[in-house]
Design a protein around this motif. Structure first.
Motif, PDB file in Angstrom:
ATOM      1  N   ASP A  67       0.697  -1.405  -0.079  1.00  0.00           N
ATOM      2  CA  ASP A  67      -0.038  -0.293   0.249  1.00  0.00           C
ATOM      3  C   ASP A  67       0.791   1.139   0.181  1.00  0.00           C
ATOM      4  O   ASP A  67       0.114   1.986  -0.162  1.00  0.00           O
ATOM      5  CB  ASP A  67      -0.689  -0.240   0.946  1.00  0.00           C
ATOM      6  CG  ASP A  67      -2.228   0.727   0.829  1.00  0.00           C
ATOM      7  OD1 ASP A  67      -2.572   1.193  -0.350  1.00  0.00           O
ATOM      8  OD2 ASP A  67      -3.100   1.631   2.194  1.00  0.00           O
ATOM      9  N   GLU A  77      -2.705  -8.375  -5.505  1.00  0.00           N
ATOM     10  CA  GLU A  77      -4.547  -8.706  -5.436  1.00  0.00           C
ATOM     11  C   GLU A  77      -4.286  -8.640  -4.679  1.00  0.00           C
ATOM     12  O   GLU A  77      -5.575  -8.504  -4.010  1.00  0.00           O
ATOM     13  CB  GLU A  77      -4.277 -10.319  -6.163  1.00  0.00           C
ATOM     14  CG  GLU A  77      -4.327 -11.285  -5.035  1.00  0.00           C
ATOM     15  CD  GLU A  77      -4.173 -12.676  -5.483  1.00  0.00           C
ATOM     16  OE1 GLU A  77      -5.697 -12.824  -6.166  1.00  0.00           O
ATOM     17  OE2 GLU A  77      -3.618 -13.925  -4.311  1.00  0.00           O
ATOM     18  N   GLN A  78      -3.849  -7.884  -3.300  1.00  0.00           N
ATOM     19  CA  GLN A  78      -5.224  -7.169  -1.988  1.00  0.00           C
ATOM     20  C   GLN A  78      -5.299  -6.517  -2.056  1.00  0.00           C
ATOM     21  O   GLN A  78      -4.779  -5.844  -1.466  1.00  0.00           O
ATOM     22  CB  GLN A  78      -3.747  -7.779  -0.592  1.00  0.00           C
ATOM     23  CG  GLN A  78      -3.053  -9.241  -0.457  1.00  0.00           C
ATOM     24  CD  GLN A  78      -2.503  -9.300   0.071  1.00  0.00           C
ATOM     25  OE1 GLN A  78      -1.240  -8.471   0.184  1.00  0.00           O
ATOM     26  NE2 GLN A  78      -3.002  -9.694   1.471  1.00  0.00           N
ATOM     27  N   GLY A  79      -6.299  -6.282  -2.265  1.00  0.00           N
ATOM     28  CA  GLY A  79      -6.809  -4.577  -2.771  1.00  0.00           C
ATOM     29  C   GLY A  79      -8.041  -4.897  -3.840  1.00  0.00           C
ATOM     30  O   GLY A  79      -8.199  -5.678  -4.487  1.00  0.00           O
ATOM     31  N   THR A  80      -8.497  -3.944  -3.610  1.00  0.00           N
ATOM     32  CA  THR A  80      -9.763  -3.588  -4.748  1.00  0.00           C
ATOM     33  C   THR A  80     -10.107  -3.175  -6.404  1.00  0.00           C
ATOM     34  O   THR A  80      -8.630  -2.741  -6.114  1.00  0.00           O
ATOM     35  CB  THR A  80     -11.296  -2.935  -4.057  1.00  0.00           C
ATOM     36  OG1 THR A  80     -10.854  -1.311  -3.902  1.00  0.00           O
ATOM     37  CG2 THR A  80     -11.953  -3.553  -3.017  1.00  0.00           C
ATOM     38  N   ARG A  81     -10.290  -3.741  -7.096  1.00  0.00           N
ATOM     39  CA  ARG A  81      -9.795  -3.207  -8.377  1.00  0.00           C
ATOM     40  C   ARG A  81      -9.767  -1.911  -8.515  1.00  0.00           C
ATOM     41  O   ARG A  81      -8.503  -1.195  -8.962  1.00  0.00           O
ATOM     42  CB  ARG A  81     -10.813  -3.759  -9.249  1.00  0.00           C
ATOM     43  CG  ARG A  81     -10.174  -3.874 -10.613  1.00  0.00           C
ATOM     44  CD  ARG A  81     -11.421  -4.595 -11.551  1.00  0.00           C
ATOM     45  NE  ARG A  81     -11.713  -5.455 -11.259  1.00  0.00           N
ATOM     46  CZ  ARG A  81     -12.156  -6.890 -11.172  1.00  0.00           C
ATOM     47  NH1 ARG A  81     -10.170  -6.873 -11.291  1.00  0.00           N
ATOM     48  NH2 ARG A  81     -11.992  -7.797 -10.791  1.00  0.00           N
ATOM     49  N   GLU A  82     -10.460  -1.143  -7.624  1.00  0.00           N
ATOM     50  CA  GLU A  82     -10.444   0.846  -8.510  1.00  0.00           C
ATOM     51  C   GLU A  82      -9.414   1.064  -7.551  1.00  0.00           C
ATOM     52  O   GLU A  82      -8.776   1.791  -8.090  1.00  0.00           O
ATOM     53  CB  GLU A  82     -11.705   1.520  -8.521  1.00  0.00           C
ATOM     54  CG  GLU A  82     -12.790   0.771  -9.397  1.00  0.00           C
ATOM     55  CD  GLU A  82     -13.975   1.035  -9.152  1.00  0.00           C
ATOM     56  OE1 GLU A  82     -14.688   1.738  -8.841  1.00  0.00           O
ATOM     57  OE2 GLU A  82     -15.229   1.102 -10.941  1.00  0.00           O
ATOM     58  N   TYR A  83      -9.256   0.273  -6.282  1.00  0.00           N
ATOM     59  CA  TYR A  83      -8.334   1.198  -5.770  1.00  0.00           C
ATOM     60  C   TYR A  83      -6.660   0.866  -5.931  1.00  0.00           C
ATOM     61  O   TYR A  83      -6.074   1.361  -5.345  1.00  0.00           O
ATOM     62  CB  TYR A  83      -8.487   0.521  -3.905  1.00  0.00           C
ATOM     63  CG  TYR A  83      -7.377   1.779  -3.068  1.00  0.00           C
ATOM     64  CD1 TYR A  83      -7.192   2.656  -2.664  1.00  0.00           C
ATOM     65  CD2 TYR A  83      -6.054   0.756  -2.324  1.00  0.00           C
ATOM     66  CE1 TYR A  83      -6.902   3.242  -1.489  1.00  0.00           C
ATOM     67  CE2 TYR A  83      -5.176   1.850  -1.972  1.00  0.00           C
ATOM     68  CZ  TYR A  83      -5.549   2.324  -1.132  1.00  0.00           C
ATOM     69  OH  TYR A  83      -4.879   2.836  -0.580  1.00  0.00           O
ATOM     70  N   LEU A 128      -3.568   3.493  -6.853  1.00  0.00           N
ATOM     71  CA  LEU A 128      -2.575   3.527  -6.401  1.00  0.00           C
ATOM     72  C   LEU A 128      -1.443   2.242  -7.076  1.00  0.00           C
ATOM     73  O   LEU A 128       0.038   3.134  -7.200  1.00  0.00           O
ATOM     74  CB  LEU A 128      -2.543   1.646  -5.441  1.00  0.00           C
ATOM     75  CG  LEU A 128      -1.541   1.344  -4.094  1.00  0.00           C
ATOM     76  CD1 LEU A 128      -0.814   2.234  -3.759  1.00  0.00           C
ATOM     77  CD2 LEU A 128      -1.926  -0.054  -3.762  1.00  0.00           C
ATOM     78  N   GLY A 154      -3.057  -1.445 -11.725  1.00  0.00           N
ATOM     79  CA  GLY A 154      -3.720  -2.057 -10.614  1.00  0.00           C
ATOM     80  C   GLY A 154      -2.863  -3.535 -10.139  1.00  0.00           C
ATOM     81  O   GLY A 154      -1.835  -3.858 -10.573  1.00  0.00           O
ATOM     82  N   LYS A 155      -3.955  -4.086 -10.139  1.00  0.00           N
ATOM     83  CA  LYS A 155      -4.088  -5.728 -10.172  1.00  0.00           C
ATOM     84  C   LYS A 155      -4.207  -6.361 -11.629  1.00  0.00           C
ATOM     85  O   LYS A 155      -4.323  -8.066 -11.368  1.00  0.00           O
ATOM     86  CB  LYS A 155      -4.621  -6.155  -8.489  1.00  0.00           C
ATOM     87  CG  LYS A 155      -6.250  -6.298  -8.613  1.00  0.00           C
ATOM     88  CD  LYS A 155      -6.989  -6.296  -7.871  1.00  0.00           C
ATOM     89  CE  LYS A 155      -8.274  -6.853  -7.529  1.00  0.00           C
ATOM     90  NZ  LYS A 155      -8.871  -6.902  -6.247  1.00  0.00           N
ATOM     91  N   GLU A 156      -4.765  -6.368 -12.182  1.00  0.00           N
ATOM     92  CA  GLU A 156      -4.462  -6.583 -13.729  1.00  0.00           C
ATOM     93  C   GLU A 156      -3.817  -7.587 -14.266  1.00  0.00           C
ATOM     94  O   GLU A 156      -4.238  -8.430 -15.124  1.00  0.00           O
ATOM     95  CB  GLU A 156      -5.124  -5.319 -14.511  1.00  0.00           C
ATOM     96  CG  GLU A 156      -6.723  -4.517 -14.067  1.00  0.00           C
ATOM     97  CD  GLU A 156      -7.419  -5.624 -13.429  1.00  0.00           C
ATOM     98  OE1 GLU A 156      -7.675  -6.353 -14.145  1.00  0.00           O
ATOM     99  OE2 GLU A 156      -8.350  -5.649 -12.747  1.00  0.00           O
ATOM    100  N   PRO A 197      -0.901  -9.731 -12.240  1.00  0.00           N
ATOM    101  CA  PRO A 197       0.344  -9.621 -12.076  1.00  0.00           C
ATOM    102  C   PRO A 197       1.851 -10.247 -12.877  1.00  0.00           C
ATOM    103  O   PRO A 197       1.401 -11.184 -13.940  1.00  0.00           O
ATOM    104  CB  PRO A 197      -0.729 -11.124 -11.141  1.00  0.00           C
ATOM    105  CG  PRO A 197      -1.335 -11.207 -12.374  1.00  0.00           C
ATOM    106  CD  PRO A 197      -1.398  -9.609 -12.805  1.00  0.00           C
ATOM    107  N   SER A 224      -0.866 -16.633  -4.448  1.00  0.00           N
ATOM    108  CA  SER A 224      -1.534 -15.965  -3.760  1.00  0.00           C
ATOM    109  C   SER A 224      -0.534 -15.872  -1.834  1.00  0.00           C
ATOM    110  O   SER A 224      -1.601 -15.865  -0.957  1.00  0.00           O
ATOM    111  CB  SER A 224      -2.964 -16.107  -3.165  1.00  0.00           C
ATOM    112  OG  SER A 224      -3.866 -16.422  -4.555  1.00  0.00           O
ATOM    113  N   TYR A 283       3.326 -11.731  -4.318  1.00  0.00           N
ATOM    114  CA  TYR A 283       3.019 -10.428  -4.160  1.00  0.00           C
ATOM    115  C   TYR A 283       4.093  -8.967  -3.890  1.00  0.00           C
ATOM    116  O   TYR A 283       3.649  -8.225  -4.504  1.00  0.00           O
ATOM    117  CB  TYR A 283       2.041  -9.575  -2.771  1.00  0.00           C
ATOM    118  CG  TYR A 283       0.782 -10.963  -2.486  1.00  0.00           C
ATOM    119  CD1 TYR A 283      -0.107 -11.403  -3.567  1.00  0.00           C
ATOM    120  CD2 TYR A 283       0.783 -11.073  -1.520  1.00  0.00           C
ATOM    121  CE1 TYR A 283      -0.980 -11.688  -3.171  1.00  0.00           C
ATOM    122  CE2 TYR A 283      -0.774 -11.780  -1.205  1.00  0.00           C
ATOM    123  CZ  TYR A 283      -0.930 -12.284  -2.483  1.00  0.00           C
ATOM    124  OH  TYR A 283      -2.097 -12.819  -1.924  1.00  0.00           O
TER     125      TYR A 283
END
Lengths: 439, 169
Positions: B65, B100-106, B110, B138-140, B142, B147, B152
């Motif tokens: 984060d 991947e530990q977070g919502t898509r938009e946040y 980030l 984002g997390k799209e 990796p 996991s 990460y």
């Protein structure tokens, strides 16, 4: 849906009987969280002509599946019936249905013709009160819209027994996924709420994210990497035409949602690494910057009356939920529990806000009142996110991702009571659902 | 060899014009050409994208984060800046990523923060702003798909991806 609208535009709703509706004891209070589903009998609808035989059977099954899928109803198998319905018009033998413990009886008839015209009639009976529950209804439309007519029957049954509007005659737009986790292909797809009538809206040549229905269900806002950079697009569901939204200059526009009147959009715009919330008309006019902070402001969602916007911000150090006036101005924090809150979505009823919560290594879908009180977590898993409301505000659909290198995304639904968690059928991995209004 | 040829070809068309979405170099020459002397375009050619990737280091990593640049990240970015100044025919797109530990938009926001932190550092280190663009995935996207933290940590990254052309104005 615009394809169907002309077919159903002349949807005839006719009263079959003149028996006045009356208050009946047959009732489910959804808010109580039903533990024992209400048993109903649904003999296959009567075909009124030979051409309708198969259609009558299929419509009956869709109606039953809609009701059972809510978790509020249980179907008594036809093998248990002691009486058969041979004609839609013949009197109901209440004792026969009471004997098998059916509390509700649904009878119907289906006719095909002239041409491709399909007519569906149904009646609902309260077996224990030995009386009809509401009046008979008739729907007619094109034969190709048969599933919609079945959903309308189920919506009417659900409405009469629960006192709430139904949600079966609705659709879901979502992201259909394929390929390995590190090279995932994504495309927009639309389907009926129960997974039927799937149709792809984009190909998978560009990454697409988070589609959101317009308030009338005819258009979809989403984020696409079509230009190489994330940008909001507007897609017309009927003709699948799409165009980039004329957002103000910036690196990235995303997280769009329609205003309740469908004329404007709230979204996030990122400039120089900083993300804030903006509002503008769909044609690009009337741009208003609603937040002005060095923190991340994203995930805006209007209240149904259009007066307020809930969003997430990490201005406090971690993502939390805030409510501000729709024109911008002072925002009030509403989430105070442990963990991180994101993707708030205002209920169509206006009473609750659904959200994604991340806490202690788990993800949850939860709801809270609009002032942040009475927070309740409805799910828990490795990764749940992105709630969307059923049109009646009683069910939430969301994305669930399973753990690990082989982990996949799927759509799930859960009642706001936390009961009836179930997977929504999709042809492959799926994410980011958005539930349409009732059609 | 196929990679080498392709990289060489791309260098030949350098300066052909800046476009809004310049063609990116993928793993050109990765693993190939080592020890073969300065084969143009290979990883041993200090002016090649392959050299930038493998020797300079095309990526930096972030804490959970966070978008703060670590000492190690600053060291890598100083080398990136020096290389970019020596090779003005290249521009770059800085890709920001999240785990991947977070919502898509946040996580999109980030990732943008991370890309921007790198962009700002490179500009302060003397690279012309017009040669640098950012994009967040984002997390799209990796690169490591397990996991747990071992994956990460690799996914919380900003990657400086070279593209042909002197940059957008």
């Amino acid at each position: 849906m615009n394809l169907l609208r002309p077919l159903l535009g002349a949807l005839a709703i006719a009263l079959l009987a003149s028996i006045p509706a009356r208050a009946a004891p047959l009732r489910i209070e959804i808010t109580e969280g039903v533990i024992e589903p209400l048993p109903f009998a649904l003999p296959d609808f009567q075909p009124e002509n030979a051409a309708a035989a198969e259609m009558a059977r299929q419509i009956s099954r869709v109606v039953a599946a809609d009701l059972v899928g809510t978790g509020l109803f249980r179907e008594i198998p036809p093998s248990a019936f002691v009486s058969t319905v041979t004609s839609f018009a013949s009197p109901v033998q209440y004792a026969d249905w009471k004997a098998i413990n059916a509390q509700a009886l649904i009878t119907g008839a289906v006719a095909v013709g002239p041409g491709d015209r399909l007519t569906v009639k149904f009646r609902l009976f309260d077996v224990f009160s030995q009386a009809p529950l509401g009046e008979g209804l008739q729907f007619s439309g094109s034969e190709s819209a048969w599933r919609r007519m079945a959903h309308k029957v189920a919506d009417a049954v659900y409405g009469r027994i629960t006192g709430e509007a139904g949600y079966f005659d609705s659709r879901v737009v979502f992201v259909s996924e394929s390929g390995p986790k590190n090279a995932r292909l994504k495309r927009l797809a639309i389907m009926d709420y129960d997974g039927a009538n799937l149709q792809y809206l984009t190909d998978s040549s560009a990454l697409v994210l988070a589609p959101r229905f317009s308030p009338t269900g005819d258009r979809v806002l989403y984020t696409s990497y079509e230009t190489g950079f994330p940008q909001i697009f507007l897609l017309d569901v009927a003709n699948v035409g799409r165009a980039a939204l004329p957002t103000p200059p910036g690196n990235m526009s995303f997280a769009p949602r329609f205003s309740p009147d469908g004329k404007s959009v709230v979204f996030s715009l990122e400039k120089g690494g900083n993300t804030d919330i903006y509002r503008m008309n769909l044609d690009g006019s009337g741009v208003v910057r609603l937040t002005r902070a060095p923190s991340i402001e994203t995930g805006p969602s209007f209240s149904p009356d259009g007066r307020r916007i809930v969003f997430s911000s990490d201005r406090s150090g971690s993502p939390q939920l805030y409510v501000m006036p729709a024109g911008g101005g002072e925002a009030r924090r509403i989430s105070f529990g442990p963990g991180r809150y994101n993707t708030p979505v205002w209920s169509p009823r206006g009473d609750l806000i659904a959200f994604t919560k991340q806490n202690a290594g788990r993800f949850h879908i939860g709801v809270m009142r609009t002032d942040g009180s009475e927070e309740r977590l409805l799910t828990a898993s490795f990764l749940d996110e992105g709630p969307t409301w059923a049109p009646n505000g009683r069910v939430i659909m969301f994305t669930r991702v399973s753990q690990g290198a082989q982990g996949d995304s799927a759509l799930y639904a859960v009642d706001i009571t936390g009961r009836n968690l179930r997977r929504v059928p999709t042809p492959g991995p799926a994410s980011d659902p958005s539930w349409s209004p009732l059609q | 060899m196929r990679h080498l040829t392709r990289a060489a070809l791309l260098i030949m068309v350098l300066g052909a014009a800046a476009c809004t979405n310049p063609g990116r170099f993928d793993n050109a020459g990765a693993g190939g050409g080592a020890g073969a002397g300065a084969v143009p375009g290979s990883a041993s050619d200090p002016t090649s994208p392959a050299y930038f990737q493998q020797t300079v280091g095309d990526r930096v990593f972030f804490a959970v984060d966070q978008s703060t640049l670590s000492a190690e990240a600053r060291d890598t970015l100083l080398k990136q800046a020096a290389w970019l100044k020596d090779n003005p025919a290249f521009s770059a797109i800085i890709e920001g990523h999240a785990d991947e530990q977070g919502t898509r938009e946040y996580n999109l926001a980030l990732g943008a923060r991370r890309a921007s932190a790198v962009q700002n550092f490179l500009i302060e280190a003397g690279v012309e702003a017009a040669r640098l663009r950012t994009v967040s995935y984002g997390k799209e996207r990796p690169i490591a798909i397990c996991s747990d933290e071992s994956c990460y940590a690799q996914n919380r990254r900003a990657v400086t991806v070279l593209s042909a052309g002197p940059g957008t104005s």
